[in-house]
Design a protein around this motif. Structure first.
Motif, mmCIF file in Angstrom:
data_model
loop_
_atom_site.group_PDB
_atom_site.id
_atom_site.type_symbol
_atom_site.label_atom_id
_atom_site.label_comp_id
_atom_site.label_asym_id
_atom_site.label_seq_id
_atom_site.Cartn_x
_atom_site.Cartn_y
_atom_site.Cartn_z
ATOM 1 N N ALA A 14 0.778 -1.272 -0.006
ATOM 2 C CA ALA A 14 0.043 -0.051 -0.169
ATOM 3 C C ALA A 14 0.826 1.298 0.156
ATOM 4 C CB ALA A 14 -1.068 0.032 1.113
ATOM 5 N N ASP A 15 2.033 1.157 0.604
ATOM 6 C CA ASP A 15 2.860 2.375 0.923
ATOM 7 C C ASP A 15 3.442 2.652 -0.759
ATOM 8 O OD1 ASP A 15 2.692 2.743 3.497
ATOM 9 O OD2 ASP A 15 4.337 1.689 3.775
ATOM 10 N N ILE A 16 3.863 1.530 -1.259
ATOM 11 C CA ILE A 16 4.239 1.704 -2.530
ATOM 12 C C ILE A 16 3.300 2.195 -3.594
ATOM 13 C CG2 ILE A 16 5.260 0.509 -4.597
ATOM 14 C CD1 ILE A 16 6.564 -1.549 -2.483
ATOM 15 N N ARG A 17 2.197 1.489 -3.736
ATOM 16 C CA ARG A 17 1.258 2.143 -4.434
ATOM 17 C C ARG A 17 0.725 3.263 -4.374
ATOM 18 N NH1 ARG A 17 -1.391 -3.415 -3.875
ATOM 19 N NH2 ARG A 17 -2.339 -2.391 -1.921
ATOM 20 N N ASP A 18 0.599 3.849 -3.097
ATOM 21 C CA ASP A 18 0.370 5.431 -2.757
ATOM 22 C C ASP A 18 1.307 6.160 -3.377
ATOM 23 O OD1 ASP A 18 -1.352 7.219 -1.369
ATOM 24 O OD2 ASP A 18 0.742 7.441 -0.118
ATOM 25 N N PHE A 19 2.832 5.881 -3.008
ATOM 26 C CA PHE A 19 4.057 6.677 -3.562
ATOM 27 C C PHE A 19 3.634 7.082 -5.275
ATOM 28 C CE2 PHE A 19 8.138 6.104 -5.646
ATOM 29 C CZ PHE A 19 8.557 7.195 -5.369
ATOM 30 N N VAL A 20 3.262 5.954 -6.049
ATOM 31 C CA VAL A 20 3.124 6.018 -7.334
ATOM 32 C C VAL A 20 1.768 6.815 -7.689
ATOM 33 C CG1 VAL A 20 2.508 4.639 -9.527
ATOM 34 C CG2 VAL A 20 4.012 3.631 -7.667
ATOM 35 N N ARG A 21 0.617 6.801 -7.155
ATOM 36 C CA ARG A 21 -0.305 7.539 -7.171
ATOM 37 C C ARG A 21 -0.114 8.966 -7.028
ATOM 38 N NH1 ARG A 21 -3.832 9.525 -4.012
ATOM 39 N NH2 ARG A 21 -2.996 8.531 -2.197
ATOM 40 N N ARG A 22 0.329 9.172 -5.861
ATOM 41 C CA ARG A 22 0.359 10.599 -5.168
ATOM 42 C C ARG A 22 1.371 11.535 -6.097
ATOM 43 N NH1 ARG A 22 3.079 11.229 -1.454
ATOM 44 N NH2 ARG A 22 3.889 9.315 -0.956
ATOM 45 N N GLN A 23 2.620 10.613 -6.627
ATOM 46 C CA GLN A 23 3.644 11.240 -7.634
ATOM 47 C C GLN A 23 3.200 11.206 -8.907
ATOM 48 O OE1 GLN A 23 6.113 13.151 -6.893
ATOM 49 N NE2 GLN A 23 6.219 12.659 -4.528
ATOM 50 N N ASP A 24 2.233 10.579 -9.204
ATOM 51 C CA ASP A 24 1.569 10.490 -10.595
ATOM 52 C C ASP A 24 2.763 9.877 -11.549
ATOM 53 O OD1 ASP A 24 0.095 10.856 -12.795
ATOM 54 O OD2 ASP A 24 0.602 12.780 -13.480
ATOM 55 N N LEU A 25 3.212 8.696 -11.358
ATOM 56 C CA LEU A 25 4.394 7.990 -11.761
ATOM 57 C C LEU A 25 3.894 6.989 -12.965
ATOM 58 C CD1 LEU A 25 6.302 7.280 -8.424
ATOM 59 C CD2 LEU A 25 6.752 9.396 -9.983
ATOM 60 N N ALA A 26 4.896 7.024 -13.878
ATOM 61 C CA ALA A 26 4.547 6.020 -14.759
ATOM 62 C C ALA A 26 4.704 4.349 -14.273
ATOM 63 C CB ALA A 26 5.312 6.068 -16.020
ATOM 64 N N GLY A 27 5.557 4.539 -13.290
ATOM 65 C CA GLY A 27 5.890 3.358 -12.486
ATOM 66 C C GLY A 27 6.810 3.213 -11.538
ATOM 67 N N ALA A 28 7.103 2.178 -11.110
ATOM 68 C CA ALA A 28 8.371 2.187 -9.825
ATOM 69 C C ALA A 28 8.939 0.869 -9.807
ATOM 70 C CB ALA A 28 7.681 2.402 -8.430
ATOM 71 N N VAL A 29 10.376 1.041 -9.364
ATOM 72 C CA VAL A 29 10.971 -0.250 -9.367
ATOM 73 C C VAL A 29 11.641 -0.109 -7.694
ATOM 74 C CG1 VAL A 29 13.096 -1.307 -9.963
ATOM 75 C CG2 VAL A 29 11.978 -0.125 -11.441
ATOM 76 N N VAL A 30 11.144 -1.345 -7.240
ATOM 77 C CA VAL A 30 11.742 -1.638 -5.820
ATOM 78 C C VAL A 30 13.152 -2.411 -5.687
ATOM 79 C CG1 VAL A 30 11.286 -2.646 -3.312
ATOM 80 C CG2 VAL A 30 9.415 -1.698 -5.050
#
Length: 431
Positions: A137-153
């Motif tokens: 949920a933390d990762i998804r929230d980060f992607v959503r709030r920052q309007d990112l095309a995706g994220a890599v952990v």
């Protein structure tokens, strides 16, 4: 008639997240500060393979498009951490001030990690699956709030001991959370991560690319060059012994014999793969706190030449672990993000160049690994075909209803870790 002044056109380039496990550690801080410095033109991209000509047209995310966040159990703010690193000579003098805004922005995106020893003293007790849900949920929230095309952990936390029972160690909880959030995963540490057998079905069903494990930054980098040299010259290696002196968080973590054993496994694998057998000798790791982020590694190699002539090669490697690792972390984040864009999934064995114990099948010689990496660059640039197929089918995102249907239910429904849920206080602290 004078021309109308042109107005700046806002950038429409997509931005990509880099979610770091151990986000307030030395490697993460160096990567974040370094990315900002290179993007601003303050320093050259020394040590970044993806900034060399072979990768110029691969469509990798630009450094200026990367947005950082992560998990950590530490509460030292990134600007303060950067000041400590500058005082120790890891970061250039004045750099923490020059990239202060970027460090603050990243620090605001760091969320509490876990589980920690006796976690129930500080908060609610959680099962493994509940921890995974929180992290995802933390990762998804980060992607959503920052309007990112995706994220890599990317896991850059200190090494943890190998698990001794069926429960998931913290590194595996974070890895499972990455997949549940629909993100590629890179394990830059020797810790278990996706290597836990209970996570293999989840990784396979996710349709996501992943890479690791244990970044190859110093002593093992040299071994991956010297091992093939002895083999190609038909010189018989009788013994190969080594010693590592290091401080910082890794030195403290590796003072634990179980953690040191996990670290040394990758070093031994490189010799076994490049020489065909493991010669006698061991690697010793000593914690020297006064060294901080600096390390010294010695190797003593005994080998036979023509007519049995006995000879010795000794090497000394002295370097800064964070400065060696940080550019590789940025490389891997960009490569994994682009791999997902290209629809690639599963183990990225082509990234074995970066690891002591890489996933998938591939060569162990550094020269051969680099050739594989360059071929991978062609795949990212030109599209499917290099792997001998038209690329994997598009997979539904982890956690969606479509994914649950395709994989026989969510990880929670199927019992993540094959019933390996344990209370949080059974896990060691994620350093």
């Amino acid at each position: 008639m004078s021309a109308e002044p042109s107005l700046p056109v806002p950038s429409t380039a997509p931005r990509f997240g880099v979610w770091l496990i151990g986000a307030r550690g030395s490697v993460a801080t160096t990567a974040i500060a370094g990315c900002a410095a290179v993007a601003a033109g303050l320093h050259p991209p020394t040590g970044m393979v993806t900034e060399t000509p072979d990768f110029a047209s691969c469509g990798l995310p630009s450094l200026s498009s990367l947005v950082f966040g992560g998990h950590d159990t530490l509460d030292c703010p990134l600007p303060k951490r950067a000041e400590h690193l500058a005082a120790g000579g890891v970061l250039p003098h004045g750099l923490p001030s020059a990239v202060h805004a970027e460090l603050v922005a990243a620090d605001l995106e760091i969320r509490p990690g876990g589980p920690q020893p006796r976690d129930t003293d500080d908060g609610p007790d959680r099962t493994d699956d509940e921890w995974i849900d929180v992290f995802a949920a933390d990762i998804r929230d980060f992607v959503r709030r920052q309007d990112l095309a995706g994220a890599v952990v990317v896991n850059v936390a200190s090494t943890e001991p190998a698990p001794t029972d069926g429960s998931l160690p913290p590194s595996s909880l974070y890895a499972a959370a990455a997949l549940r959030a629909g993100c590629p995963y890179v394990n830059f540490t020797p810790s278990t991560g996706l290597h836990h057998p209970a996570l293999a079905p989840l990784a396979e069903a996710s349709g996501l690319p992943y890479a690791g494990r244990d970044g190859k930054t110093g002593q093992t980098l040299l071994r991956s060059v010297l091992g093939p040299m002895f083999l190609q010259r038909a010189l018989a290696v009788r013994a190969w012994s080594g010693t590592n002196l290091l401080g910082g968080g890794d030195g403290a973590a590796l003072a634990d014999p179980a953690a040191a054993a996990a670290k040394n496994a990758g070093k031994e694998r490189v010799l076994a793969d490049t020489l065909g057998a493991v010669p006698e000798g061991e690697v010793h790791i000593d914690d020297v706190p006064s060294l901080g982020d600096w390390k010294t590694a010695w190797d003593h190699i005994a080998f036979d030449g023509f007519l049995g002539a006995r000879m010795i090669l000794q090497t000394t490697w002295q370097g800064c672990d964070s400065a060696l690792a940080a550019p590789l972390v940025l490389d891997l984040a960009r490569l994994a993000a682009r791999a997902q864009e290209r629809g690639l999934s599963g183990p990225l064995s082509e990234l074995g160049f970066y690891f002591k114990d890489p996933v998938g099948e591939g060569p162990s010689s550094l020269a051969e690994q680099y050739a594989e990496l360059k071929r991978f660059a062609g795949l990212l640039r030109d599209g499917a075909g290099v792997r001998g197929d038209d690329g994997p089918p598009e997979a539904p995102a982890v956690g969606t209803e479509a994914h649950r249907d395709a994989s026989g239910g969510s990880a929670a429904d199927r019992g993540v870790a094959g019933g390996a849920r344990q209370d949080a206080d059974e896990h060691g602290r994620q350093r």
